[in-house]
Structures are given as structure tokens and as C-alpha cells.
Design a protein around this motif. Structure first.
Motif, PDB file in Angstrom:
ATOM      1  N   GLY A 353       0.799  -1.225   0.000  1.00  0.00           N
ATOM      2  CA  GLY A 353       0.000   0.000   0.000  1.00  0.00           C
ATOM      3  C   GLY A 353       0.827   1.268   0.000  1.00  0.00           C
ATOM      4  N   GLU A 354       0.202   2.323   0.525  1.00  0.00           N
ATOM      5  CA  GLU A 354       0.803   3.655   0.451  1.00  0.00           C
ATOM      6  C   GLU A 354       2.015   3.795   1.366  1.00  0.00           C
ATOM      7  N   MET A 355       2.256   2.828   2.243  1.00  0.00           N
ATOM      8  CA  MET A 355       3.441   2.928   3.098  1.00  0.00           C
ATOM      9  C   MET A 355       4.727   2.657   2.313  1.00  0.00           C
ATOM     10  N   LEU A 356       4.602   2.161   1.078  1.00  0.00           N
ATOM     11  CA  LEU A 356       5.779   1.959   0.226  1.00  0.00           C
ATOM     12  C   LEU A 356       6.097   3.246  -0.526  1.00  0.00           C
ATOM     13  N   ASP A 357       7.357   3.370  -0.958  1.00  0.00           N
ATOM     14  CA  ASP A 357       7.827   4.627  -1.558  1.00  0.00           C
ATOM     15  C   ASP A 357       7.456   4.739  -3.040  1.00  0.00           C
ATOM     16  N   TRP A 358       6.199   5.094  -3.313  1.00  0.00           N
ATOM     17  CA  TRP A 358       5.767   5.386  -4.681  1.00  0.00           C
ATOM     18  C   TRP A 358       4.739   6.493  -4.583  1.00  0.00           C
ATOM     19  N   GLU A 359       4.495   7.154  -5.674  1.00  0.00           N
ATOM     20  CA  GLU A 359       3.402   8.137  -5.720  1.00  0.00           C
ATOM     21  C   GLU A 359       2.779   8.093  -7.100  1.00  0.00           C
ATOM     22  N   ALA A 360       1.564   8.567  -7.193  1.00  0.00           N
ATOM     23  CA  ALA A 360       0.849   8.565  -8.470  1.00  0.00           C
ATOM     24  C   ALA A 360      -0.185   9.671  -8.421  1.00  0.00           C
ATOM     25  N   PRO A 361      -0.621  10.138  -9.591  1.00  0.00           N
ATOM     26  CA  PRO A 361      -1.680  11.163  -9.584  1.00  0.00           C
ATOM     27  C   PRO A 361      -3.022  10.572  -9.156  1.00  0.00           C
ATOM     28  N   THR A 362      -4.004  11.437  -8.957  1.00  0.00           N
ATOM     29  CA  THR A 362      -5.354  10.931  -8.716  1.00  0.00           C
ATOM     30  C   THR A 362      -5.876  10.361 -10.050  1.00  0.00           C
ATOM     31  N   GLY A 363      -6.898   9.559  -9.987  1.00  0.00           N
ATOM     32  CA  GLY A 363      -7.413   8.922 -11.205  1.00  0.00           C
ATOM     33  C   GLY A 363      -7.643   7.441 -10.980  1.00  0.00           C
ATOM     34  N   GLY A 364      -7.541   7.010  -9.703  1.00  0.00           N
ATOM     35  CA  GLY A 364      -7.731   5.594  -9.393  1.00  0.00           C
ATOM     36  C   GLY A 364      -6.405   4.840  -9.317  1.00  0.00           C
ATOM     37  N   TYR A 365      -5.311   5.544  -9.634  1.00  0.00           N
ATOM     38  CA  TYR A 365      -3.995   4.884  -9.612  1.00  0.00           C
ATOM     39  C   TYR A 365      -3.591   4.511  -8.182  1.00  0.00           C
ATOM     40  N   LEU A 366      -4.002   5.337  -7.217  1.00  0.00           N
ATOM     41  CA  LEU A 366      -3.581   5.106  -5.827  1.00  0.00           C
ATOM     42  C   LEU A 366      -4.205   3.827  -5.296  1.00  0.00           C
ATOM     43  N   LEU A 367      -5.519   3.720  -5.405  1.00  0.00           N
ATOM     44  CA  LEU A 367      -6.166   2.508  -4.896  1.00  0.00           C
ATOM     45  C   LEU A 367      -5.710   1.277  -5.673  1.00  0.00           C
ATOM     46  N   THR A 368      -5.527   1.432  -6.987  1.00  0.00           N
ATOM     47  CA  THR A 368      -5.097   0.269  -7.779  1.00  0.00           C
ATOM     48  C   THR A 368      -3.761  -0.260  -7.264  1.00  0.00           C
ATOM     49  N   ALA A 369      -2.803   0.647  -7.040  1.00  0.00           N
ATOM     50  CA  ALA A 369      -1.480   0.188  -6.579  1.00  0.00           C
ATOM     51  C   ALA A 369      -1.575  -0.386  -5.163  1.00  0.00           C
ATOM     52  N   CYS A 370      -2.463   0.176  -4.334  1.00  0.00           N
ATOM     53  CA  CYS A 370      -2.641  -0.382  -2.981  1.00  0.00           C
ATOM     54  C   CYS A 370      -3.215  -1.799  -3.066  1.00  0.00           C
ATOM     55  N   PHE A 371      -4.252  -1.965  -3.901  1.00  0.00           N
ATOM     56  CA  PHE A 371      -4.850  -3.304  -4.059  1.00  0.00           C
ATOM     57  C   PHE A 371      -3.800  -4.293  -4.594  1.00  0.00           C
ATOM     58  N   ALA A 372      -3.079  -3.843  -5.629  1.00  0.00           N
ATOM     59  CA  ALA A 372      -2.154  -4.754  -6.322  1.00  0.00           C
ATOM     60  C   ALA A 372      -1.003  -5.174  -5.407  1.00  0.00           C
ATOM     61  N   THR A 373      -0.457  -4.223  -4.639  1.00  0.00           N
ATOM     62  CA  THR A 373       0.649  -4.587  -3.736  1.00  0.00           C
ATOM     63  C   THR A 373       0.119  -5.433  -2.577  1.00  0.00           C
ATOM     64  N   GLY A 374      -1.118  -5.155  -2.157  1.00  0.00           N
ATOM     65  CA  GLY A 374      -1.723  -5.976  -1.095  1.00  0.00           C
ATOM     66  C   GLY A 374      -1.875  -7.415  -1.543  1.00  0.00           C
ATOM     67  N   LYS A 375      -2.266  -7.583  -2.800  1.00  0.00           N
ATOM     68  CA  LYS A 375      -2.448  -8.949  -3.319  1.00  0.00           C
ATOM     69  C   LYS A 375      -1.106  -9.685  -3.339  1.00  0.00           C
ATOM     70  N   VAL A 376      -0.065  -9.012  -3.839  1.00  0.00           N
ATOM     71  CA  VAL A 376       1.265  -9.661  -3.879  1.00  0.00           C
ATOM     72  C   VAL A 376       1.707 -10.029  -2.470  1.00  0.00           C
ATOM     73  N   ALA A 377       1.570  -9.067  -1.538  1.00  0.00           N
ATOM     74  CA  ALA A 377       2.040  -9.319  -0.167  1.00  0.00           C
ATOM     75  C   ALA A 377       1.262 -10.476   0.466  1.00  0.00           C
TER      76      ALA A 377
END
Ligand SMILES: Cc1cc2nc3c(=O)[nH]c(=O)nc-3n(C[C@H](O)[C@H](O)[C@H](O)COP(=O)(O)OP(=O)(O)OC[C@H]3O[C@@H](n4cnc5c(N)ncnc54)[C@H](O)[C@@H]3O)c2cc1C
Length: 388
Positions: A353-377
Motif C-alpha cells: 500500500g501507500e506505506m511503500l515509496d511510490w506516488e501517483a496522480p489521482t485517477g484511481g492509480y492510488l487505490l489500484t497500486a494499494c490493491f495490487a501490492t496488497g495482493k502480492v504481499a
């Protein structure tokens, strides 16, 4: 999402949260419609994460925007694509999705514990929680940390965890505001008369990047999606140079030549403000911004005024505090984790999730990366447990 990956592999996870209820930031995202992901071409989608594009790519490939739509539908939440390509639940709400999701997770073996503030580890490696009944410990077989970034701390993600992880040698980039507003040294003319005024349909440009959008004037500066889009570059420029000058095109549908023609029309006896409105359509906050940002002499020369309307310099002096930002940049460095998002220094502890060192604009990119990293973890944790 990590819990979902775990229960689907037969694990029985416990989820602890400091707050009295789960998913407060997720629910807050619902107040603006819950932009879950984005429908743009996937090749473009995966380039929205800046320096973390490569590190996030495998996780994004494992949970694409299409997968997220299907996942929401599996929870009886229909989605639709807005005109900007952003994907939302049809009812623009987060609460039904969260409710259905937690119900399914609990039915499949998730146990949840609220009002459990994680405080690091005991000497024998147990997780330490502050609760209303005092300190409680829990010794899991493996841990997924998904503690969020540092924006909107009142919703739970206060980044207090950075001390405990840094003490274990985990490299953490300092948190900074992302998708944030900025301070402008407004004169009282703007700050007192126009707070909350929307500046619609403008093109905002900075350092070679241009973006058609809108923003809102506040008493202290500017905020809103058009500003957020350029906020990473603006923030970095202010850190480097002390300020940043954003260029605004107030009439993106009217060329400079057409404006010149408009402004060369003979003026009748009406005020300049009326003349400007009649020939260019500029009035209200847009006309006020011209007065605010251009030297007085500009209004004596229609050529320089036309140029000012097409490239209005707005000087930003500081990003607004991280507490007000939509998201944060910074966090656990990708160097500190392996490809399964396990902390190299702490085997059996995974992060997402957002505790990792990445950033993205608004547009659904934030939740997508949180979901995707959560799934991997979550998947990696299940696999790691099998090997124990
Ligand atoms: C106003 C607003 C609107 C947004 N809208 C959107 C949007 O439409 N689309 C989008 O993609 N993104 C949006 N975002 C961003 C998105 O909500 C976040 O990026 C996302 O929620 C981060 O997920 P996370 O699980 O990493 O962290 P969080 O959602 O912050 O969750 C972290 C959890 O960890 C808990 N926690 C933290 N520390 C401790 C501790 N020590 N002990 C126990 N628990 C702890 C917190 O209580 C919290 O529940 C929005 C953000 C805001 C503020």
C-alpha cells in the motif's frame, strides 16, 4: 486485499487497526465517488507511478484495472467509466463495497480487531498493541503491514510506524505531500473575495507538461485536480528553487491570434471589465486572476494582455501541509523489500500500500497500486507460511 489473498489460500488471518472502525480513508475516498481505477490504455496506465513504475509493474500485471472491475462485480458492485476514463462504482459509494467485502472476508476466515494500535515488537518478536484494556501482544506466523502513508492522519494513517521500522534498519524515504494544494501569496482582493471559486477549463503548464483541467482558489492558495496533476513536479521545484511558477492558459479553446482579434475591437464607453467579458468571455475569478498576476501596465497594451491570458504566471510558494494532501510520497524504500514485498531485514514481515515509496496522480492509480501490492504481499505471505 492481502487478507483476501490469504483467506483464498486457506490461511486464517487476523486484521488489526488502530481506529474504532475499518477502512476510514477508503470511506473518505468514497465521498468523492471512489475512483477505483482507470480505463486508459494499460501501456500508459503502468507509467503513472514515476520512479516506481518498474518496481510496481509485476504487482500491477497481477491485478490490472480490468481485474479490479471484475473483483468489484464479484462483490455485487457495478462499475462504470466516467468521461475522463476514471472508473467508479455506479453508485459512487465506498460503504457498500467495504461492507460486502468485509462480510465475505469474515465468512472466509478473517478475524478483525479494531482499536488495536500497533506499537512495534516485544523483545521476543510478538506484535505489541495499545488497546483500551492496556497493552496486548500477538505472535503471528507472519505479518503484513499495510499502515498507509502520512496524509489525513485523523483517518488512522499517521506514519508513527516509521520509527519502529527505521530502528530495525529499514530504509524509509521521508514522507512528503502528494496530490496536494499549494500556497500563493494572494492579495486580500483574491483571498477575501474569491475563496472557494472554481477556475474551470484552463490549461495548466509546468516544466514542459501541460494539462487541461480545473482548480479551486482557497484563502491560502490553490487546490483541486488540475493542480494535483502537476503537484509532484511543482513540489520538487519548490524544494529546489524556493518557489515555482505555474503557467495558466485561461482560454484554452481560443488561440492567441483570435484573442488578439477580440481585444483589438473598438471599446465603447463600458468599463474595461465589461469590455473584457464581452470580447473574451473572461469574468469573475478568471478576470480577477489577470488583475492579480499581471502588472498593471499590461492592461494598457492589448498584445501583452493577450499573451498574459494565454500564459498567466501564478507563483506557488509552498506545498500545503501533508495532513491536507490526498496522498503521500515517500515511505519504505523498494531497496528494503524483495520482489515479494518482504522486508529484507525482517523475514516474515511483508508490506503493501501507500506505506511503500511510490506516488501517483489521482485517477484511481492510488487505490489500484494499494490493491495490487496488497495482493502480492498476501500471496507471498501464504507461500512463505507453507515453507515454514
Ligand atoms: C480525501 C481522499 C480521497 C481519496 N480518493 C481516492 C480515490 O478516489 N481514488 C484513489 O485511488 N485513491 C484515493 N485516495 C487515496 C487512497 O484512499 C489511499 O491511497 C489508500 O486508502 C491507501 O491505502 P492503504 O491501505 O495503503 O492505507 P490506508 O487506507 O491509509 O489504511 C491504513 C490503515 O492502517 C491503520 N494504521 C496506521 N497505523 C497503525 C498502527 N500503528 N496500528 C494499527 N493500525 C494502524 C490506519 O488506521 C488505516 O486504517 C484518497 C485519499 C483521500 C485522503
Amino acid at each position: 486485499m492481502a487478507a483476501e489473498a490469504l483467506v483464498s489460500r486457506g490461511a486464517r488471518p487476523h486484521l488489526f487497526d488502530a481506529m474504532p472502525s475499518l477502512g476510514r480513508k477508503f470511506l473518505m475516498a468514497g465521498k468523492s465517488g471512489l475512483n477505483l481505477t482507470h480505463s486508459e490504455d494499460y501501456a500508459a496506465f503502468v507509467t503513472r507511478f514515476g520512479e516506481a513504475n518498474a518496481a510496481l509493474r509485476p504487482a500491477l500485471d497481477g491485478l490490472t484495472p480490468d481485474d479490479i472491475r471484475r473483483w468489484a462485480e464479484g462483490l455485487d458492485i457495478e462499475t462504470f467509466t466516467g468521461s475522463s476514463g476514471r472508473i467508479f462504482p455506479t453508485d459512487f459509494k465506498a460503504a457498500p463495497l467495504l461492507r460486502h467485502w468485509l462480510k465475505r472476508l469474515r465468512a472466509n476466515g478473517l478475524t478483525t480487531h479494531v482499536r488495536h494500535r500497533w506499537q512495534g515488537w516485544t523483545d521476543d518478536g510478538a506484535l505489541k498493541f495499545e488497546t483500551r484494556e492496556g497493552e496486548v501482544t500477538f505472535k503471528p506466523d507472519a505479518t503484513v503491514l499495510a499502515l498507509g502513508g502520512a496524509s489525513w492522519p485523523q483517518l488512522g494513517s499517521d506514519a508513527a510506524w516509521t520509527d519502529w521500522l527505521a530502528a530495525r534498519g529499514v530504509e524509509i524515504a521521508p514522507f512528503q505531500p502528494a496530490n496536494c494544494g499549494f500556497d500563493v501569496n494572494w492579495t486580500p482582493f483574491i483571498s477575501e473575495r474569491f475563496p472557494g471559486a472554481p477556475v474551470k477549463s484552463v490549461t495548466l503548464s509546468f516544466e514542459g507538461e501541460s494539462h487541461r483541467g480545473e482548480f479551486v482558489v482557497t484563502t491560502k492558495g490553490v487546490e483541486g485536480s488540475g493542480i494535483y496533476h502537476l503537484s509532484a513536479a511543482l513540489r520538487d521545484a519548490i524544494a529546489r528553487d524556493g518557489q515555482a511558477t505555474l503557467m495558466l492558459d485561461l482560454t484554452p479553446d481560443r488561440s492567441l491570434d483570435r484573442l488578439r482579434g477580440n481585444l483589438s475591437r473598438p471599446r465603447d464607453k463600458s468599463s474595461f471589465a465589461n469590455f473584457l467579458r464581452k470580447v473574451t468571455g473572461l469574468e469573475g475569478i478568471k478576470a480577477a486572476l489577470l488583475r492579480e498576476c499581471l502588472p498593471k501596465e499590461t492592461f494598457d497594451n492589448m498584445e501583452t494582455l493577450a499573451q498574459g491570458i494565454k500564459a498567466l504566471p501564478l507563483t506557488l510558494t509552498a506545498p500545503r501541509p501533508i495532513e491536507e494532501a490526498i496522498s503521500s510520497a515517500g515511505g519504505i524504500s523498494f531497496e528494503a523489500i524483495d520482489e515479494t514485498f518482504m522486508l529484507r531485514n525482517l523475514p516474515g514481515v511483508f508490506c503493501a500500500g501507500e506505506m511503500l515509496d511510490w506516488e501517483a496522480p489521482t485517477g484511481g492509480y492510488l487505490l489500484t497500486a494499494c490493491f495490487a501490492t496488497g495482493k502480492v504481499a498476501g500471496e507471498a505471505t501464504a507461500k512463505w507460511l507453507e515453507g515454514q
